[in-house]
Design a protein around this motif. Sequence first.
Motif, PDB file in Angstrom:
ATOM      1  N   SER A   1     -51.852  47.770  94.606  1.00 36.73           N
ATOM      2  CA  SER A   1     -52.020  49.340  93.917  1.00 36.73           C
ATOM      3  C   SER A   1     -50.037  49.283  93.823  1.00 36.73           C
ATOM      4  O   SER A   1     -50.049  50.420  93.641  1.00 36.73           O
TER       5      SER A   1
ATOM      6  N   MET B   1     -55.398  45.759  89.940  1.00 41.57           N
ATOM      7  CA  MET B   1     -55.187  46.317  90.328  1.00 41.57           C
ATOM      8  C   MET B   1     -56.828  47.202  89.800  1.00 41.57           C
ATOM      9  O   MET B   1     -56.514  47.550  88.654  1.00 41.57           O
TER      10      MET B   1
ATOM     11  N   ALA C   1     -54.737  53.919  89.529  1.00 40.62           N
ATOM     12  CA  ALA C   1     -53.462  53.196  90.059  1.00 40.62           C
ATOM     13  C   ALA C   1     -52.757  53.819  88.845  1.00 40.62           C
ATOM     14  O   ALA C   1     -52.990  54.223  87.777  1.00 40.62           O
TER      15      ALA C   1
ATOM     16  N   LYS D   1     -46.890  53.107  89.057  1.00 34.56           N
ATOM     17  CA  LYS D   1     -46.917  51.940  88.880  1.00 34.56           C
ATOM     18  C   LYS D   1     -47.522  50.558  88.092  1.00 34.56           C
ATOM     19  O   LYS D   1     -46.752  49.517  87.983  1.00 34.56           O
ATOM     20  N   LYS D   2     -48.625  51.547  87.501  1.00 33.21           N
ATOM     21  CA  LYS D   2     -48.769  49.660  86.145  1.00 33.21           C
ATOM     22  C   LYS D   2     -47.955  49.134  85.333  1.00 33.21           C
ATOM     23  O   LYS D   2     -47.112  48.981  84.933  1.00 33.21           O
TER      24      LYS D   2
ATOM     25  N   GLU E   1     -56.850  45.008  84.965  1.00 30.77           N
ATOM     26  CA  GLU E   1     -58.189  46.445  86.418  1.00 30.77           C
ATOM     27  C   GLU E   1     -59.188  46.086  86.599  1.00 30.77           C
ATOM     28  O   GLU E   1     -59.953  45.326  85.847  1.00 30.77           O
TER      29      GLU E   1
ATOM     30  N   PRO F   1     -61.881  50.836  91.767  1.00 28.45           N
ATOM     31  CA  PRO F   1     -60.939  50.912  92.621  1.00 28.45           C
ATOM     32  C   PRO F   1     -62.113  50.816  94.288  1.00 28.45           C
ATOM     33  O   PRO F   1     -61.973  51.182  94.545  1.00 28.45           O
TER      34      PRO F   1
ATOM     35  N   ARG G   1     -62.096  43.999  93.997  1.00 24.57           N
ATOM     36  CA  ARG G   1     -60.033  43.657  93.967  1.00 24.57           C
ATOM     37  C   ARG G   1     -60.548  41.992  94.184  1.00 24.57           C
ATOM     38  O   ARG G   1     -59.824  41.392  93.211  1.00 24.57           O
TER      39      ARG G   1
END
Length: 315
Positions: A75, A97, A101, A105-106, A118, A121, A126
């Motif tokens: 992320s 990500m 996030a 940043k995306k 995506e 979290p 991930r």
Amino acid sequence: MDKQQLMECHERIKPFIHNTPVLTSRLIDGMAGARLFFKCENFQRMGAFKMRGAANAIMQLTESQKQNGVVTHSSGNFAQALSLAAQSMGVKAHIVMPRNAPQVKKDAVRGYGGNIIECEPTLEAREQESKEIQKKYGATFIHPSNDDAVILGQGTACKELLELHPDLDHVITPVGGGGLIAGTALAAAYFGNGCKTIGGEPFEGDDAYRSLLSGTIEGNITTNTIADGLKTQLGDRNFPIIQKHVERIIRVTEEEIVSAMRLVWERLKIICEPSSAVALAAVLREKETFKDKKIGVIISGGNVDLVHLPFQKPL
């Protein structure tokens, strides 16, 4: 990973990275009671040292692997680094990500050509999503820090620093996933003249500090730190290097991180992110350790959210 491999890595990635500047400040030297040499990886392509490891990892792939693309979960800075490195070499990058996030940043990952997937979290989400991408596209997984090619790439920052200042007594870096400090420790061992590597880490995310004490990889008890890039933990590829070559890790408070970050902004006149400031904070916390020494400090990156600066007063 030997000295020759590190030298070959550096030559390999030179077309894709910047040899970043080294800055000094007499005022900060006076505060620290030592001579500090700041290796400014905030001036690296995409704004952080991670471009080095990402470039080396992709360049080590076979042509068929490159055609199938690469995948990572991140992320933060490695998401951007792998996207830019892949784009520079005509390789497709899939970036897993978390949904929460930051949008900035995306946007940066997409700006570098990365394909964002995506997920929830959690680390489990991930990893699962990354495996699905590997199956679907035949993409090669590249870990942000626990990968030999990545570790070697990150070590080239310290190698460049020692080429300019070969007589450093210590070099100090922040510690997150362990890729930077492991690569730095190798470079210091191979190219330094008795140069010792020390890490800086928040009290609120001190897994590496505890791992060195216990001899096994520890998880974070808390990650309530402003140094968001340091919330990850060590891996089985970098931890043995850290055990062998890192002298110790100094923990710092959140207040010390903010103070060091502000000092860099005000006195060096450069932008650094909170994670980067941890290294300087460690030097200032233990002045007696570094008194009258020559210290290399790796400013690891400068990707900050300018809307939420820790030393900024509310409007």
